[in-house]
Design a protein around this motif. Sequence first.
Motif, PDB file in Angstrom:
ATOM      1  N   SER A 342      44.647  37.597  27.592  1.00  0.00           N
ATOM      2  CA  SER A 342      43.340  36.952  27.535  1.00  0.00           C
ATOM      3  C   SER A 342      42.967  36.351  28.893  1.00  0.00           C
ATOM      4  CB  SER A 342      43.363  35.854  26.467  1.00  0.00           C
ATOM      5  OG  SER A 342      42.139  35.152  26.427  1.00  0.00           O
ATOM      6  N   GLY A 343      43.898  35.614  29.502  1.00  0.00           N
ATOM      7  CA  GLY A 343      43.617  35.004  30.793  1.00  0.00           C
ATOM      8  C   GLY A 343      43.331  36.031  31.876  1.00  0.00           C
ATOM      9  N   SER A 344      44.070  37.121  31.852  1.00  0.00           N
ATOM     10  CA  SER A 344      43.839  38.185  32.843  1.00  0.00           C
ATOM     11  C   SER A 344      42.455  38.800  32.669  1.00  0.00           C
ATOM     12  CB  SER A 344      44.918  39.263  32.695  1.00  0.00           C
ATOM     13  OG  SER A 344      46.219  38.718  32.882  1.00  0.00           O
ATOM     14  N   GLY A 345      42.043  39.005  31.408  1.00  0.00           N
ATOM     15  CA  GLY A 345      40.708  39.533  31.148  1.00  0.00           C
ATOM     16  C   GLY A 345      39.615  38.563  31.572  1.00  0.00           C
ATOM     17  N   LEU A 346      39.859  37.255  31.419  1.00  0.00           N
ATOM     18  CA  LEU A 346      38.878  36.262  31.853  1.00  0.00           C
ATOM     19  C   LEU A 346      38.697  36.290  33.367  1.00  0.00           C
ATOM     20  CD1 LEU A 346      39.857  33.240  29.561  1.00  0.00           C
ATOM     21  CD2 LEU A 346      37.819  34.677  29.372  1.00  0.00           C
ATOM     22  N   ILE A 347      39.791  36.528  34.080  1.00  0.00           N
ATOM     23  CA  ILE A 347      39.697  36.661  35.536  1.00  0.00           C
ATOM     24  C   ILE A 347      38.805  37.850  35.892  1.00  0.00           C
ATOM     25  CG2 ILE A 347      40.982  37.115  37.658  1.00  0.00           C
ATOM     26  CD1 ILE A 347      43.429  35.829  36.275  1.00  0.00           C
ATOM     27  N   LEU A 348      39.076  38.991  35.257  1.00  0.00           N
ATOM     28  CA  LEU A 348      38.299  40.206  35.538  1.00  0.00           C
ATOM     29  C   LEU A 348      36.833  40.017  35.169  1.00  0.00           C
ATOM     30  CD1 LEU A 348      38.070  43.172  36.356  1.00  0.00           C
ATOM     31  CD2 LEU A 348      38.819  43.799  34.030  1.00  0.00           C
ATOM     32  N   GLY A 349      36.581  39.428  33.984  1.00  0.00           N
ATOM     33  CA  GLY A 349      35.205  39.209  33.549  1.00  0.00           C
ATOM     34  C   GLY A 349      34.448  38.304  34.508  1.00  0.00           C
ATOM     35  N   SER A 350      35.103  37.230  34.954  1.00  0.00           N
ATOM     36  CA  SER A 350      34.462  36.314  35.899  1.00  0.00           C
ATOM     37  C   SER A 350      34.134  37.025  37.213  1.00  0.00           C
ATOM     38  CB  SER A 350      35.379  35.121  36.177  1.00  0.00           C
ATOM     39  OG  SER A 350      35.623  34.374  35.005  1.00  0.00           O
ATOM     40  N   LEU A 351      35.057  37.858  37.687  1.00  0.00           N
ATOM     41  CA  LEU A 351      34.835  38.590  38.935  1.00  0.00           C
ATOM     42  C   LEU A 351      33.678  39.584  38.803  1.00  0.00           C
ATOM     43  CD1 LEU A 351      38.529  39.258  40.056  1.00  0.00           C
ATOM     44  CD2 LEU A 351      36.924  37.594  41.016  1.00  0.00           C
ATOM     45  N   LEU A 352      33.582  40.238  37.648  1.00  0.00           N
ATOM     46  CA  LEU A 352      32.493  41.196  37.438  1.00  0.00           C
ATOM     47  C   LEU A 352      31.130  40.497  37.396  1.00  0.00           C
ATOM     48  CD1 LEU A 352      34.105  43.554  34.762  1.00  0.00           C
ATOM     49  CD2 LEU A 352      33.491  44.176  37.111  1.00  0.00           C
ATOM     50  N   ILE A 353      31.068  39.365  36.672  1.00  0.00           N
ATOM     51  CA  ILE A 353      29.801  38.632  36.608  1.00  0.00           C
ATOM     52  C   ILE A 353      29.425  38.124  37.991  1.00  0.00           C
ATOM     53  CG2 ILE A 353      28.604  36.645  35.623  1.00  0.00           C
ATOM     54  CD1 ILE A 353      30.480  36.863  33.190  1.00  0.00           C
ATOM     55  N   GLY A 354      30.404  37.545  38.676  1.00  0.00           N
ATOM     56  CA  GLY A 354      30.136  37.076  40.030  1.00  0.00           C
ATOM     57  C   GLY A 354      29.675  38.191  40.946  1.00  0.00           C
ATOM     58  N   SER A 355      30.287  39.359  40.810  1.00  0.00           N
ATOM     59  CA  SER A 355      29.903  40.503  41.639  1.00  0.00           C
ATOM     60  C   SER A 355      28.476  40.945  41.358  1.00  0.00           C
ATOM     61  CB  SER A 355      30.858  41.674  41.393  1.00  0.00           C
ATOM     62  OG  SER A 355      32.187  41.334  41.752  1.00  0.00           O
ATOM     63  N   SER A 356      28.043  40.850  40.093  1.00  0.00           N
ATOM     64  CA  SER A 356      26.676  41.254  39.750  1.00  0.00           C
ATOM     65  C   SER A 356      25.662  40.384  40.490  1.00  0.00           C
ATOM     66  CB  SER A 356      26.451  41.185  38.238  1.00  0.00           C
ATOM     67  OG  SER A 356      26.367  39.841  37.791  1.00  0.00           O
ATOM     68  N   PHE A 357      25.944  39.091  40.570  1.00  0.00           N
ATOM     69  CA  PHE A 357      25.039  38.200  41.305  1.00  0.00           C
ATOM     70  C   PHE A 357      25.125  38.439  42.807  1.00  0.00           C
ATOM     71  CE2 PHE A 357      25.492  35.593  37.380  1.00  0.00           C
ATOM     72  CZ  PHE A 357      24.137  35.499  37.065  1.00  0.00           C
ATOM     73  N   TYR A 358      26.333  38.720  43.283  1.00  0.00           N
ATOM     74  CA  TYR A 358      26.522  38.916  44.724  1.00  0.00           C
ATOM     75  C   TYR A 358      25.747  40.141  45.225  1.00  0.00           C
ATOM     76  CZ  TYR A 358      28.836  39.333  49.246  1.00  0.00           C
ATOM     77  OH  TYR A 358      29.090  39.415  50.595  1.00  0.00           O
ATOM     78  N   VAL A 359      25.892  41.255  44.523  1.00  0.00           N
ATOM     79  CA  VAL A 359      25.226  42.480  44.989  1.00  0.00           C
ATOM     80  C   VAL A 359      23.716  42.364  44.857  1.00  0.00           C
ATOM     81  CG1 VAL A 359      27.237  43.924  44.458  1.00  0.00           C
ATOM     82  CG2 VAL A 359      25.433  43.643  42.745  1.00  0.00           C
ATOM     83  N   LYS A 360      23.248  41.621  43.846  1.00  0.00           N
ATOM     84  CA  LYS A 360      21.808  41.462  43.683  1.00  0.00           C
ATOM     85  C   LYS A 360      21.228  40.577  44.785  1.00  0.00           C
ATOM     86  CE  LYS A 360      18.205  40.107  40.449  1.00  0.00           C
ATOM     87  NZ  LYS A 360      17.864  39.526  39.140  1.00  0.00           N
ATOM     88  N   GLU A 361      21.921  39.466  45.083  1.00  0.00           N
ATOM     89  CA  GLU A 361      21.417  38.537  46.086  1.00  0.00           C
ATOM     90  C   GLU A 361      21.453  39.126  47.500  1.00  0.00           C
ATOM     91  OE1 GLU A 361      23.141  34.666  45.932  1.00  0.00           O
ATOM     92  OE2 GLU A 361      22.829  34.460  43.770  1.00  0.00           O
TER      93      GLU A 361
END
Length: 475
Positions: A342-361
């Motif tokens: 679960s914790g490993s998936g939360l890391i990946l999910g957080s990175l993906l969401i963060g990446s979505s904002f990064y590439v858009k900005e």
Amino acid sequence: MAGKQDVERGGEESRAPLLTAANEGQPSKKSSNEDRFMVYLSTFVAVSGSYAFGSCIGYSSPTQFAIRRDINLSLAEYSLFGSILNFGAIIGAITCGQMADKVGRKGAMIVSSGFCTIGWLSIYIAEDALLLDIGRLATGYGMGVFSYVVPVFISEIAPKDLRGALTTLHQLMIVTGVSVSFVVGMLVTWRDLALVGIVPCAALLVGLSVIPESPRWLARQGKQTEFEASLRRLRGKNADVSAEAAEIQDNIETLERLPKARLLDLFQRRYLSSLMIAVGLMVFQQLGGINGVSFYTSSIFEAAGFPSDVGTVIYAVLQVMITAVAATFMDKAGRKPLLVISGSGLILGSLLIGSSFYVKEHGLASDAAPALALSGVMVYIGSFSVGMGAIPWVVMSEIFPLNIKGAAGSFATLVYWSGSWACSYTFNFLMSWSTYGSFMLYAAVNSLAVVFVIKVVPETKGRTLEQIQAAISSS
């Protein structure tokens, strides 16, 4: 253990055997599904409180526009209405442990149902902000009590091979209550939705009249006859309960020789391991960003350019489905492996969401932002549902000895609700600071959570509560 065998207690009379004459001399039998009917029924009744918990959380989202229009509330007044739920829950967390120890697990659930019912009625009849806030505060109090007493009650009545799966139903019914409130809130008025919130409370009150009290609580109160009757009802007429009863009594008598625990006693050396495990899991569960993601899912999708209504529906369905699936694996895979996954998936999910904002900005791959946002939120909420959502409550209900369970449970629940408020309150500030940086920060917190689980959290699968507490004490 032979049915005629007495279990001696120093200075006390031997207890009556817990096997009927029909079972004397027979080997112990594994309880069948029929034998465990009362365990399943009792769990179903208890998680009606968890469903009521979820209904309280899910109420404010679909009703915001209608309540503000009908009662003429400003945005600030409605924000107070939504957030005061956490303060009610914090008050409930402070009092729930002592209440559950004094009036019993069933008694605490009755009180909690009463507060929720009064709160929903206050919201239903409200014509101004005051009654709305009083009602929301009352439902928050009931929710805070439910968050502690339901998993504790289930852990104390369940056999060790079912305890993880049954306790996980607490989290499953919470997310079900939230999701149903979202859907029903789109179909009925906000006043009618408040009346709908009373239904699980009524079901709980009716059910509590037919299920037994926690046998461990009864044993702690010295109610020997009621203890034996409760254990018999929960394990079935064909089950040999003498060994389990003896183990519970041994543990109770050991605990009775210890002084009555106060809040400061939790920080004694003998309890520090249990306290650190429970509090650590609650802190990481909340500060890993779950409330930021769940409360602001629509905003995340909109900011990333994905249709918020479609994303929210997918989110709600996925959360319920994965929590249900995870419950079936709890007692097979174990608590610790699921927490690490679960914790490993939360890391990946957080990175993906963060990446979505990064590439858009930064205009790097704007077309990829919606897909990254959707996949990130789905990975995040799916991973949370697999372990970090439910297992901290399971572990919290397992690791504390009975003599400090009330005080320790209140403290851990208080930490949970304080963390819930902190995450919700700081999310918008973090997003103003840096959208992608916020989720990178959550990824870092979840990385620390994985390390904490690997290094500190014990595996409790397949052990009785007494064995778990003995192992932690010895370590």
